[in-house]
Design a protein around this motif. Structure first.
Motif, PDB file in Angstrom:
ATOM      1  N   ASN A 173      12.927   7.268  -7.063  1.00 29.89           N
ATOM      2  CA  ASN A 173      12.364   5.936  -6.821  1.00 29.89           C
ATOM      3  C   ASN A 173      11.358   5.944  -5.679  1.00 29.89           C
ATOM      4  OD1 ASN A 173      13.961   4.884  -8.868  1.00 29.89           O
ATOM      5  ND2 ASN A 173      15.650   4.392  -7.462  1.00 29.89           N
ATOM      6  N   VAL A 174      11.684   6.700  -4.625  1.00 27.07           N
ATOM      7  CA  VAL A 174      10.752   6.801  -3.504  1.00 27.07           C
ATOM      8  C   VAL A 174       9.484   7.517  -3.933  1.00 27.07           C
ATOM      9  CG1 VAL A 174      10.412   7.833  -1.225  1.00 27.07           C
ATOM     10  CG2 VAL A 174      12.564   6.702  -1.772  1.00 27.07           C
ATOM     11  N   GLN A 176       8.222   7.617  -6.867  1.00 32.46           N
ATOM     12  CA  GLN A 176       7.438   6.736  -7.736  1.00 32.46           C
ATOM     13  C   GLN A 176       6.627   5.747  -6.914  1.00 32.46           C
ATOM     14  OE1 GLN A 176       9.634   5.072 -10.978  1.00 32.46           O
ATOM     15  NE2 GLN A 176       8.106   3.498 -11.441  1.00 32.46           N
ATOM     16  N   ASP A 177       7.189   5.234  -5.827  1.00 30.96           N
ATOM     17  CA  ASP A 177       6.430   4.331  -4.957  1.00 30.96           C
ATOM     18  C   ASP A 177       5.252   5.046  -4.308  1.00 30.96           C
ATOM     19  OD1 ASP A 177       8.183   2.317  -5.566  1.00 30.96           O
ATOM     20  OD2 ASP A 177       9.461   2.643  -3.796  1.00 30.96           O
ATOM     21  N   VAL A 180       2.492   5.358  -7.017  1.00 33.61           N
ATOM     22  CA  VAL A 180       1.824   4.082  -7.262  1.00 33.61           C
ATOM     23  C   VAL A 180       0.913   3.716  -6.092  1.00 33.61           C
ATOM     24  CG1 VAL A 180       2.206   1.613  -7.600  1.00 33.61           C
ATOM     25  CG2 VAL A 180       3.644   3.272  -8.796  1.00 33.61           C
ATOM     26  N   ALA A 181       1.360   4.003  -4.857  1.00 31.34           N
ATOM     27  CA  ALA A 181       0.535   3.685  -3.689  1.00 31.34           C
ATOM     28  C   ALA A 181      -0.738   4.516  -3.651  1.00 31.34           C
ATOM     29  CB  ALA A 181       1.347   3.913  -2.413  1.00 31.34           C
ATOM     30  N   LYS A 209       9.211   4.498   2.991  1.00 28.74           N
ATOM     31  CA  LYS A 209       8.633   3.169   2.807  1.00 28.74           C
ATOM     32  C   LYS A 209       7.725   2.791   3.970  1.00 28.74           C
ATOM     33  CE  LYS A 209      12.024   1.044  -0.269  1.00 28.74           C
ATOM     34  NZ  LYS A 209      13.017  -0.045  -0.439  1.00 28.74           N
ATOM     35  N   ILE A 212       4.465   4.723   3.249  1.00 33.59           N
ATOM     36  CA  ILE A 212       3.753   4.514   1.986  1.00 33.59           C
ATOM     37  C   ILE A 212       2.464   3.740   2.216  1.00 33.59           C
ATOM     38  CG2 ILE A 212       3.841   3.184  -0.165  1.00 33.59           C
ATOM     39  CD1 ILE A 212       6.670   4.166  -0.560  1.00 33.59           C
ATOM     40  N   THR A 216      -1.670   4.697   1.159  1.00 31.22           N
ATOM     41  CA  THR A 216      -2.214   3.928   0.046  1.00 31.22           C
ATOM     42  C   THR A 216      -3.693   4.237  -0.140  1.00 31.22           C
ATOM     43  OG1 THR A 216      -0.633   2.157   0.488  1.00 31.22           O
ATOM     44  CG2 THR A 216      -2.541   1.610  -0.871  1.00 31.22           C
ATOM     45  N   LYS A 238       5.379  -9.692  -7.937  1.00 36.54           N
ATOM     46  CA  LYS A 238       5.283  -9.045  -6.629  1.00 36.54           C
ATOM     47  C   LYS A 238       3.879  -9.143  -6.033  1.00 36.54           C
ATOM     48  CE  LYS A 238       8.906  -5.624  -7.576  1.00 36.54           C
ATOM     49  NZ  LYS A 238       9.220  -4.166  -7.616  1.00 36.54           N
TER      50      LYS A 238
END
Length: 525
Positions: A173-174, A176-177, A180-181, A209, A212, A216, A238
């Motif tokens: 999950n981390v 994946q973030d 995406v960033a 987090k 991230i 970006t 979101k």
């Protein structure tokens, strides 16, 4: 692998960019295009190594002019490595060379202009060329290999494998973030993982987090992608107000025009099947776009650029929020640009007409358009339609009274025609048109203002060559403007071709010089 063989067979490229039967054997170069960070340069280098080719890379920081490229290619074709000296065919230079022109869209118009021309027409004869990143002028000369942005799942699977080999503990999950960033940029993801792994081998959720946002990546989207996102981002719970406003600032000059042109073709999710609600949403979106246009006028006229965030709300965010849904057809390019260009052209023609007629009239441009043009159109066309050749003197007299040119005849009709109105020139027979043109050319030249002839450029030159010779064309045009022979108000007499003309005048002059040597500055003997 078969590049040299295909060149010997003189294979031709199959026309059509998306021809499924084309294997690229007819092209002399390959163009690798796609978003950044998806492995275009890496792919080119790996293919060269796999096929046993020596590659030479030139990126945007190198000088890539025609002279430099010729020198580099000549050295490349004559290079011999130390390993070649121990082969049986020692002394022979290998011909397996590849030139990788990285970031060809970064070639400037001055220093690299000659290199671009050489790249398209000459270098491909001697060596294989791999051009990474996209550029429109090369697409017709290269085999187009387009790289698509990989999906998040594809990148995550590869990154998890790399994290396992490097003994980095990270949750899916981390990761994946992080992907995406970075906007699905593989190079950026690898860079972020490398930086974070230098701190600790285990990436906690809290630590990742917090980092991230630092990793970006913001990319510039095209107006078509911006428009799709305007009406799609509203469905994302979101998405914040800042995220929606940022779409406007990708190109704040043309983004509002795309929204204004295409919002009527969106099917709102909240109004499917309810026509009354659909019309209500359209009305509210139109009101918001109008307010945004008023703000844009205040920004442009008073240089109040601080109002751009306010314009973003009314021109992009509010219409996207009201009409959030999906487009029912292809995205239309803003028609306002074409109509505004046509209006500016008509305004210039009307200004020229007013300048020609102002010695006979007292009105301004508006008076010319509303009061004079309809009457002049009738006075200039009806005699040619009804009386045919006998009406030519009347038309010429009318044009002489208002100091009109032959081009003004067509301009008056074009400016005074309305939609679905018949062009009166179609009712004039060809014989009368030819007679009218001859009569005008015979009696023209009585206007009280200067007229310059506009020379038409010759056809047949390639578009690429015109771009390369742009500076030379500008200089030649300036010289032509300074030449008095191009002025229609000045008539230059041609020298009469008589027997014993210029050739006979020289001996007579020399005889006079012999009789009067003092004119030559010499002494009499």
């Amino acid at each position: 692998m078969n590049w040299s063989k295909n060149r010997r067979l003189n294979k031709k490229a199959i026309p059509g960019r998306f021809n499924p039967s084309d294997d690229g054997s007819g092209f002399k170069a390959a163009l690798l295009s796609g978003p950044p960070g998806v492995g275009k340069t890496t792919t080119a280098i790996l293919v060269c190594k796999e096929a046993g080719f020596d590659y030479f890379e030139l990126n945007a920081s190198d000088a890539r002019s025609k002279k430099n490229l010729q020198q580099m290619v000549s050295q490349l074709l004559g290079n011999q490595t130390l390993a070649d000296c121990f082969k049986d065919d020692a002394g022979k230079v290998s011909s397996n060379h590849v030139i990788v022109m990285d970031e060809v869209d970064g070639m400037s118009g001055n220093e690299d202009r000659g290199g671009m021309m050489l790249l398209k027409f000459q270098l491909s004869v001697y060596a294989t060329i791999e051009c990474t990143l996209k550029i429109r002028s090369l697409s017709n000369h290269c085999f187009d290999l387009r790289f698509q942005r990989p999906r998040v799942e594809q990148i995550k699977a590869a990154m998890m494998s790399i994290a396992f080999k490097e003994n980095i503990q990270v949750s899916p999950n981390v990761l994946q973030d992080v992907i995406v960033a970075s906007n699905q940029d593989i190079r950026q993801v690898l860079h972020n993982m490398s930086m974070w792994s230098a701190k600790a081998k285990t990436l906690s959720i809290e630590q990742t987090k917090s980092d991230i946002g630092k990793g970006t990546k913001h990319i510039k989207m095209g107006p078509f992608d911006v428009l799709r996102e305007v009406f799609a981002i509203a469905n994302n719970p979101k998405a914040t107000l800042i995220d929606k406003s940022d779409l406007f600032f990708h190109d704040y000059s043309i983004a509002p025009l795309f929204v204004q042109e295409n919002y009527v073709h969106v099917i709102p999710t909240s109004a499917e099947g309810d026509k009354i609600k659909h019309l209500t949403l359209l009305s509210e979106a139109a009101d918001s776009i109008c307010i945004g246009d008023i703000i844009d006028k205040q920004i442009r006229s008073g240089q109040n650029w601080g109002l751009l965030p306010t314009q973003a709300i009314f021109s992009s965010v509010v219409p996207g929020e009201l009409m959030k849904g999906h487009l029912k057809q292809m995205i239309n390019f803003p028609a306002w640009l074409g109509k505004n260009s046509n209006r500016n052209h008509m305004d210039r023609v009307l200004q020229e007409l007013h300048v020609h007629m102002r010695m006979r009239i007292t009105g301004n441009k508006t008076d010319v358009a509303l009061d004079y043009l309809p009457l002049l159109k009738r006075a200039l066309t009806q005699p040619l339609i009804q009386k045919e050749t006998e009406g030519i003197p009347d038309v010429l007299k009318m044009m002489e009274n208002y100091f009109l040119l032959r081009e003004d005849f067509d301009s008056i009709i074009d400016l005074s025609l309305w939609f679905n109105q018949t062009d009166p020139r179609t009712k004039i027979i060809t014989k009368v048109k030819s007679a009218f043109t001859r009569a005008y050319n015979k009696e023209s030249g009585k206007n009280p203002y200067a007229v310059t002839n506009v020379k038409k450029k010759k056809k047949g030159a390639a578009k690429e060559e015109e771009e390369l010779n742009e500076e030379e064309n500008v200089e030649s045009e300036e010289e032509e403007q300074d030449n008095i022979e191009n002025d229609a108000m000045i008539k230059v007499k041609k020298p009469s071709a008589k027997k014993g003309g210029s050739a006979a005048s020289e001996p007579s002059t020399s005889k006079e010089k012999k009789k009067n040597p003092s004119k030559r500055g010499g002494k009499s003997r």
